[in-house]
Scaffold this motif. Structure first.
Motif, PDB file in Angstrom:
ATOM      1  N   GLN A   1     -19.617  26.637 -20.125  1.00 41.99           N
ATOM      2  CA  GLN A   1     -20.546  25.511 -20.125  1.00 41.99           C
ATOM      3  C   GLN A   1     -21.212  25.365 -18.759  1.00 41.99           C
ATOM      4  O   GLN A   1     -22.428  25.190 -18.646  1.00 41.99           O
ATOM      5  N   TYR A   2     -20.390  25.483 -17.715  1.00 38.99           N
ATOM      6  CA  TYR A   2     -20.923  25.328 -16.365  1.00 38.99           C
ATOM      7  C   TYR A   2     -21.932  26.417 -16.048  1.00 38.99           C
ATOM      8  O   TYR A   2     -22.957  26.177 -15.416  1.00 38.99           O
TER       9      TYR A   2
ATOM     10  N   LYS B   1     -29.502  27.108 -15.742  1.00 43.34           N
ATOM     11  CA  LYS B   1     -30.669  26.258 -16.058  1.00 43.34           C
ATOM     12  C   LYS B   1     -31.172  25.575 -14.801  1.00 43.34           C
ATOM     13  O   LYS B   1     -32.370  25.590 -14.502  1.00 43.34           O
ATOM     14  N   HIS B   2     -30.230  24.972 -14.050  1.00 46.03           N
ATOM     15  CA  HIS B   2     -30.610  24.295 -12.803  1.00 46.03           C
ATOM     16  C   HIS B   2     -31.318  25.257 -11.869  1.00 46.03           C
ATOM     17  O   HIS B   2     -32.368  24.964 -11.309  1.00 46.03           O
TER      18      HIS B   2
ATOM     19  N   ARG C   1     -23.922  27.971 -18.059  1.00 49.61           N
ATOM     20  CA  ARG C   1     -25.185  27.653 -18.704  1.00 49.61           C
ATOM     21  C   ARG C   1     -25.941  26.607 -17.890  1.00 49.61           C
ATOM     22  O   ARG C   1     -27.123  26.753 -17.602  1.00 49.61           O
ATOM     23  N   ASP C   2     -25.227  25.549 -17.503  1.00 55.19           N
ATOM     24  CA  ASP C   2     -25.876  24.490 -16.731  1.00 55.19           C
ATOM     25  C   ASP C   2     -26.402  25.016 -15.408  1.00 55.19           C
ATOM     26  O   ASP C   2     -27.527  24.712 -14.992  1.00 55.19           O
ATOM     27  N   TRP C   3     -25.579  25.809 -14.734  1.00 58.54           N
ATOM     28  CA  TRP C   3     -25.984  26.284 -13.410  1.00 58.54           C
ATOM     29  C   TRP C   3     -27.230  27.170 -13.497  1.00 58.54           C
ATOM     30  O   TRP C   3     -28.156  27.043 -12.707  1.00 58.54           O
TER      31      TRP C   3
ATOM     32  N   SER D   1     -24.209  17.596  -9.525  1.00 58.87           N
ATOM     33  CA  SER D   1     -23.462  18.137 -10.655  1.00 58.87           C
ATOM     34  C   SER D   1     -22.516  19.250 -10.207  1.00 58.87           C
ATOM     35  O   SER D   1     -21.361  19.329 -10.633  1.00 58.87           O
ATOM     36  N   ASN D   2     -23.011  20.123  -9.313  1.00 58.22           N
ATOM     37  CA  ASN D   2     -22.155  21.189  -8.794  1.00 58.22           C
ATOM     38  C   ASN D   2     -20.957  20.605  -8.058  1.00 58.22           C
ATOM     39  O   ASN D   2     -19.821  21.049  -8.221  1.00 58.22           O
TER      40      ASN D   2
ATOM     41  N   ALA E   1     -28.815  18.866  -9.170  1.00 57.73           N
ATOM     42  CA  ALA E   1     -27.998  20.077  -9.237  1.00 57.73           C
ATOM     43  C   ALA E   1     -26.855  19.994  -8.247  1.00 57.73           C
ATOM     44  O   ALA E   1     -25.709  20.355  -8.550  1.00 57.73           O
TER      45      ALA E   1
END
Lengths: 454, 147
Positions: B110-111, B117-118, B113-115, B47-48, B44
């Motif tokens: 998109q970010y 989830k992480h 959603r990813d954040w 990616s961040n 995470a």
């Protein structure tokens, strides 16, 4: 009659406060409750209350701008001008130093906290500390270990304790305005429940927004951003505040208030927070979130959703717009870079128009209050000056659309609301008056029944 | 961070991403669960860091370009007589902010959603690790009491 009602035996209250002092994990809460008690009782103390508000916002704003004044900024020249302006404002605020020992001891405690928190580089409330010292501490590596004596301060910042205090005071205003005899235990339970619910909601909000907060100047010193607390602990804290808070409201007050509290937490954490990054509709949702606490206060007192509750909610709903739109005007760069969809960035014209529209709506709502039998007709008359003033500032903001008009409107909104609620409370139609006139629907019904039955 | 430390260390905000890097401590007896947690947090963080560093750099760059093009349109130079960098006022910058926000809207969705989830996964794993540790401690305490 109402004066006699306000004179509660001080000893019982002191006992309650001692109990709260022992049970409260956060050191600052007792002082907040004393604030609330005084607000319900004594007019003089609101002077300190809005000073505390002004001080809080001035120092926050000052911090915000002083951080921008670092050599990194290559943006507009205006931050430097504003820094000077703010210094003057700061001086003015410090001159109006409050007289009550309560407030002084609160600021003393906070400065003592600061001296201890310096080592862990916690956020300080005193804006006199130079920017250089703070940034040097920021540059160090820190161990991610939770220290128990830092915990109260960290949790206070996690739960946005000052905002929570404001929310609780609007809820207590709603309670106070309800046309029923004042019950102290009910009032305290409702306030405590609302406060806990607000802490929970704020913690979850911070939990969701860590990377965004670290990129915005206003929020980059929050505990989760700094790693002072783990996300797991933040969630556990939120649960341990939210569940007892809602349970307290449902069982100790009434289920309607509990339901409203739970709904508000849901609205704030699951609707407003994600929506901030998706659409400008978040501002309207956020306004509803702000409007629900006084409704909760009212339902806590009466147990039902009357027109009065909705009116109070409406007043707070309308107030949110000039308040927030003016604040967001100065944060456009951070919002744009952080990816927040705010009116001030995407639809600036709409932003100012909505702010003005709701300033005017406040005048209208104040006029409706006596029609609904909540206040006497003196309320719209007395509140007209302050409502006109904020509408004037709203109009200036609409026309000029610059930083100074937005700041003037924002700071005005900070004192406008407590003042309006206070005036409303003093103009409240006493319950006895209504009984005499036979206006209360319940009583007139009973009388009608008595006539019908032989 | 010192070598003998048994905890994670968090550093100052990164210059590009404004995020604070964390150095994770790997305990000698790390269980599979704890390793999963640490790896999730590292992933995470990476990616961040990637997202925000790139995003902020793009912001700064596009802002410079915008200021430059606007100043040129007005007929001014980047630096005026006193040598200070010429800037545009907030109202002119507002157009840029609006533009930048709408351009990056999809990227942010998109970010987000990813954040989320992480974040949920990390917190859930933290909860599991904490639970396992608590049970282990209780078992150890029971053993000590019985002895």
């Amino acid at each position: 009659m109402s004066a006699a009602r306000r004179c509660r035996p001080p000893r019982a209250l002191a006992g309650l406060f001692v109990w709260r002092l022992r049970n409260a994990g956060i050191r600052q809460i007792p002082y907040r409750f004393v604030h609330l008690y005084h607000i319900a009782n004594d007019r003089l103390i609101t002077f300190q209350y809005f000073n505390f508000l002004k001080r809080m916002y001035v120092t926050q704003y000052n911090k915000d701008l002083s951080q921008r004044a670092k050599p990194n900024s290559d943006s507009t020249v205006s931050p430097f001008h504003d820094l000077q302006q703010l210094d003057q404002e700061k001086k003015v605020v410090h001159k109006i130093s409050p007289v009550s020992p309560v407030h002084r001891s609160w600021s003393e405690t906070s400065s003592r906290n600061e001296l201890r928190d310096m080592k862990s580089a916690a956020e300080t409330e005193d804006s006199v500390i130079p920017v250089g010292a703070r940034s040097k501490e920021d540059r160090q590596w820190k161990e991610m270990k939770l220290r128990l004596d830092d915990l109260p301060g960290i949790l206070a910042r996690l739960s946005k304790i000052k905002l929570t205090a404001l929310v609780v005071s609007t809820a207590s205003a709603g309670f106070a305005m309800a046309p029923v005899p004042f019950e102290l235990t009910r009032f305290l339970l409702a306030s405590l429940g609302t406060g806990l619910a607000s802490c929970a909601a704020n913690s979850i909000n911070q939990f969701f927004e860590v990377p965004f907060d670290s990129n915005m100047n206003r929020t980059k010193n929050r505990p989760l951003v700094r790693g002072q607390i783990s996300p797991l602990l933040a969630v556990c804290f939120a649960a341990s505040c939210g569940v007892p808070g809602i349970a307290l409201l449902t069982l100790g007050v009434n289920p309607l208030t509990g339901a409203l509290g739970a709904f508000n937490i849901f609205l704030y954490t699951c609707c407003y927070t994600p929506l901030k990054r998706v659409s400008i509709a978040n501002t309207w949702v956020g306004a509803v979130v702000g409007a629900i606490p006084p409704i909760m206060g009212w339902t806590a007192a009466t147990g039902s959703l009357d027109a009065g509750a909705l009116l109070l909610g409406g007043i707070l709903y309308s107030w949110q717009f000039p308040h927030f739109n003016a604040l967001s005007w100065g944060l456009r760069e951070d919002y744009s870079r952080g990816g927040y969809c705010m009116m001030s960035v995407t639809h600036p014209e709409l932003c100012r128009r909505v702010a003005l529209r709701h300033c005017l709506a406040l005048i209208g709502l104040s006029t409706v209050a006596p029609v609904l039998d909540i206040t006497t007709w003196t309320f719209p008359i007395i509140s007209l000056p302050i409502n006109l003033y904020i509408s004037y500032l709203g109009f200036r903001f609409y026309r000029d659309a610059d930083r100074s008009s937005s700041r003037k409107l924002f700071f005005c909104s900070l004192w406008h609301l407590p003042m309006l609620l206070l005036v409303m409370f003093t103009c409240k139609k006493s319950v006895l008056e209504k009984e005499d006139k036979g206006d209360l629907p319940g009583r007139s019904h009973k009388r009608a029944m008595e006539i019908r039955l032989p | 961070p010192p070598a003998h430390s048994h905890s994670d260390w968090i550093g100052p905000p990164d210059k590009h991403s404004n995020l604070r890097p964390v150095i994770f401590y790997v305990p000698p007896g790390e269980s599979a669960l704890e390793r999963r947690l640490r790896e999730a947090r590292q992933e995470a963080q990476a990616s961040n860091q990637r997202f925000w560093a790139r995003h902020n750099r793009a912001f700064r760059q596009e802002k410079e370009e915008f200021i430059y093009s606007r100043l040129k349109a007005k007929g001014l130079e980047m630096r005026d007589e006193s040598g200070q960098k010429a800037t545009l006022n907030a109202e002119e910058m507002a157009d840029f902010y609006k533009d930048f926000l709408s351009k990056n809207f999809k990227k942010h969705l998109q970010y987000n959603r990813d954040w989320y989830k992480h974040n949920f996964r990390i917190t859930f794993l933290m909860g599991q690790v904490a639970l396992v540790r608590a049970l282990r401690w209780l078992r150890w305490r029971k053993k000590n009491v019985e002895q």
